[in-house]
Enzyme design. Sequence first.
Site: not given
Length: 342
Positions: A147-148, A144
């Site tokens: 997300c990261d 992701c």
Amino acid sequence: MKNTSSTNSTNTEHRAVVIIGSGPAGLTAAIYTARANLAPLVIQGAPGGQLNTAMIVENYPGFADGIAGPELIQNIERQAIRMGAELRNGSLTEVDFDRHPFRLTLDSNKTVLADALIVATGATAKHLGVKNEQRLIGHGVSVCATCDGAFYRDREVAVVGGGDVAIEEALFLTRFASKVYVIHRRRGLRATKLVQERAFANNKITFVWNTVVTDILGDEEVTGLQLKNAVTEKTSTLPVSGMFVAIGHQPDTEVFRGWLKMNERGYILTVPDSTQTNLPGVFVCGDVQAKAYRQAVTAAGTGCMAAIDAERWLAENEFSQSEDGQSPKEKESKELAESLKI
């Protein structure tokens, strides 16, 4: 509606609400249905879902300094339990939606009857299956970019895949990374033309064609990738700080196949502007639903929606059984779902 919770000597129990899945969607649904005095039973397959692999979550509201994924899940679990939800480990192995209440078989030997069911089984990211991949998830291996991606500011990273998701992940990563390698096993992308054009025009993106990842390097975090050219079979090493796998997700819906309407990829379809499936009394939330956001906060939001939809449905149905096992309101709800042709 008065809560129904009972057991008997035949290893069967009856609950007003059963929730399958314990990620942010299922646990949020548990919080809301518990607050409505419905004493939900939450069946945990893999507790926490994909959040359990996240080292740090920085985009979940309310945590200004970020929070570890497992810690976030534990907090939500405690909140659900405090509200009155019961969390139980187990696997849903069979369903029977022919009559109401719904019959659920857990671990092949335990029967639970549910007046309303909330499906929050999620979707599992597909992995490459190469050495060290699982060991380095959360330590440089991610599924992701949203997300990261921010953790890789001014660093070089790689994205594996060639579809829309992979190229959109690569484009997103260019906001942070100094360079993004897109590794694809073919000579040509599957992404739509517009997405491809954006990627080809971005000077931070370099394409590595006809290539597969055979190993991931690094002891405590990713330091590079071992590559192999699928045409020449030549091997090489690519120094990167992170690898984003974007080869698709697999919704965990097999047990519902033949009962709930799904799209061609197996994601469960819902009536527009609701979480109701084609079967009245069965609701769905989170990544298993046919949506494209795949964020913890959106999963939690749909969990709230499913809980409210289930609570209202239970309140509107008295469950007085007719000869065919359905109440008049239940028949009306089913006719509505069928008329929408979802």
